[in-house]
Design a protein around this motif. Structure first.
Motif, PDB file in Angstrom:
ATOM      1  N   LYS A 208       0.812  -1.221   0.000  1.00 28.72           N
ATOM      2  CA  LYS A 208       0.000   0.000   0.000  1.00 28.72           C
ATOM      3  C   LYS A 208       0.846   1.272   0.000  1.00 28.72           C
ATOM      4  O   LYS A 208       0.307   2.374  -0.077  1.00 28.72           O
ATOM      5  N   LEU A 209       2.170   1.131   0.105  1.00 29.46           N
ATOM      6  CA  LEU A 209       3.056   2.286   0.149  1.00 29.46           C
ATOM      7  C   LEU A 209       3.442   2.728  -1.256  1.00 29.46           C
ATOM      8  O   LEU A 209       3.848   1.920  -2.088  1.00 29.46           O
ATOM      9  N   ASN A 210       3.320   4.022  -1.506  1.00 29.72           N
ATOM     10  CA  ASN A 210       3.679   4.590  -2.801  1.00 29.72           C
ATOM     11  C   ASN A 210       4.699   5.712  -2.608  1.00 29.72           C
ATOM     12  O   ASN A 210       4.421   6.680  -1.898  1.00 29.72           O
ATOM     13  N   ASP A 216       8.939  13.975 -10.408  1.00 30.60           N
ATOM     14  CA  ASP A 216       8.689  12.790 -11.232  1.00 30.60           C
ATOM     15  C   ASP A 216       7.220  12.806 -11.650  1.00 30.60           C
ATOM     16  O   ASP A 216       6.326  12.475 -10.878  1.00 30.60           O
ATOM     17  N   GLU A 217       6.970  13.187 -12.872  1.00 33.32           N
ATOM     18  CA  GLU A 217       5.599  13.356 -13.360  1.00 33.32           C
ATOM     19  C   GLU A 217       4.784  12.081 -13.259  1.00 33.32           C
ATOM     20  O   GLU A 217       3.603  12.109 -12.910  1.00 33.32           O
ATOM     21  N   GLU A 218       5.399  10.942 -13.564  1.00 32.16           N
ATOM     22  CA  GLU A 218       4.674   9.672 -13.541  1.00 32.16           C
ATOM     23  C   GLU A 218       4.235   9.304 -12.124  1.00 32.16           C
ATOM     24  O   GLU A 218       3.121   8.826 -11.918  1.00 32.16           O
ATOM     25  N   VAL A 222       0.139   9.097  -9.969  1.00 31.30           N
ATOM     26  CA  VAL A 222      -0.412   8.114  -9.037  1.00 31.30           C
ATOM     27  C   VAL A 222      -1.106   8.830  -7.884  1.00 31.30           C
ATOM     28  O   VAL A 222      -2.192   8.446  -7.448  1.00 31.30           O
ATOM     29  N   LEU A 223      -0.474   9.905  -7.403  1.00 33.06           N
ATOM     30  CA  LEU A 223      -1.062  10.693  -6.323  1.00 33.06           C
ATOM     31  C   LEU A 223      -2.323  11.412  -6.795  1.00 33.06           C
ATOM     32  O   LEU A 223      -3.359  11.407  -6.114  1.00 33.06           O
ATOM     33  N   TYR A 224      -2.250  12.032  -7.975  1.00 32.50           N
ATOM     34  CA  TYR A 224      -3.405  12.763  -8.511  1.00 32.50           C
ATOM     35  C   TYR A 224      -4.584  11.840  -8.819  1.00 32.50           C
ATOM     36  O   TYR A 224      -5.744  12.265  -8.789  1.00 32.50           O
ATOM     37  N   LYS A 225      -4.286  10.582  -9.089  1.00 31.09           N
ATOM     38  CA  LYS A 225      -5.354   9.619  -9.366  1.00 31.09           C
ATOM     39  C   LYS A 225      -6.178   9.374  -8.098  1.00 31.09           C
ATOM     40  O   LYS A 225      -7.370   9.078  -8.161  1.00 31.09           O
TER      41      LYS A 225
END
Length: 295
Positions: A208-210, A216-218, A222-225
């Motif tokens: 569950k850790l990101n 880093d745009e990519e 993930v965060l913006y999703k």
């Protein structure tokens, strides 16, 4: 030749099988206190079963340990005045916004650590967890962690003793409560500390850790999703200029304490949804419903 008897396989996606396991676990517990009954809801039992891969015996053992811990530590009786000194710098608090699924977001800033009290830090963490859970909207039972490591050095590292107890409490007494965690801008040196605490984490928690880096745009995608950039604080690469205000947040936590006391009253036999204001430290008060579920 003898044929081995094949045991029936449990399917966690089968509602009837899940309910049967939940009922079996409930029946195995025996008499509970009023608070124990309230804690051991169907959703709570399912989480302990999930944590032990739906093994009733192991789930029972885990749940009984939690009930003993709650009876001794009494997390539901911790109040804001008991922990407010730990929150003065805004090192950990419930955000004024939720993620795209409506889940509670808890913001953590390790560089703003302001005390050296092991017991105080543990108590504060438990208070924040209890508060975040009670603030979850109906239909949600997990939270999101947003952890800012910008400027972090080994001088900010949590003592291993405290880190170990934090992970133990989280995994053993708040199973399956974390939906996802974002570690924002962790420096290279953090890898050494992470390797030390990773030993205490279970595989499902690690999944569950990101790790997210602002440049880093990519990874930011993930965060913006998960969290809309419009509500995400500027410090995390969003567009929201919101900031932590300890005085305002304290007033709101004191309001929360009243609702917490009401919810956990021993003579309360029913669980109701409590109409209230959204408890935000730095934006306009908005109406919402607190799903009064501690499990």
């Amino acid at each position: 030749m003898f044929r081995r008897k094949h045991a029936s396989h449990f399917n966690s996606n089968d509602a009837e099988q899940r309910e049967a396991k939940i009922n079996e676990l409930k029946s195995s517990l025996g008499p509970l206190s009023a608070r124990g009954e309230k804690y051991c809801s169907q959703a709570c039992l399912a989480k302990y079963l999930e944590a032990r891969y739906w093994n009733v015996s192991k789930s029972k053992q885990m749940l009984e340990e939690s009930l003993k811990w709650r009876a001794t530590y009494r997390p539901e009786d911790i109040r804001w005045p008991d922990v407010s000194v730990e929150a003065e710098t805004g090192k950990m608090y419930r955000a004024s916004f939720k993620d795209k699924e409506g889940r509670t977001v808890v913001i953590m800033r390790p560089t703003k650590e302001n005390t050296k009290s092991h017991d105080g830090q543990i108590r504060f963490l438990v208070y924040v967890l209890e508060n975040a859970i009670l603030s979850l909207p109906e239909g949600q039972d997990k939270m999101v962690w947003l952890i800012d490591f910008t400027g972090w050095t080994m001088a900010h590292a949590t003592p291993i003793k405290t880190a170990r107890e934090c992970t133990s409490i989280l995994q053993n007494h708040y199973p399956d409560r974390l939906g996802v965690a974002f570690l924002f801008n962790p420096p290279k040196v953090f890898e050494t500390f992470y390797k030390a605490i990773k030993y205490f984490l279970d595989p499902r928690s690690i999944e569950k850790l990101n790790f997210v880096y602002q440049k880093d745009e990519e990874s930011m995608k993930v965060l913006y999703k998960c969290i809309d950039p419009e509500v995400l604080p500027v410090d995390f690469g969003g567009k929201n200029n919101v900031e932590y205000n300890h005085e305002d947040y304290s007033k709101l936590m004191l309001e929360d304490d009243i609702k917490t006391s009401s919810f956990w009253a021993d003579d309360s036999k029913t669980v109701n949804h409590v109409a209230s204001g959204t408890f935000v430290p730095d934006v306009t008060h908005q109406s919402s419903l607190i799903a009064a579920k501690a499990s």
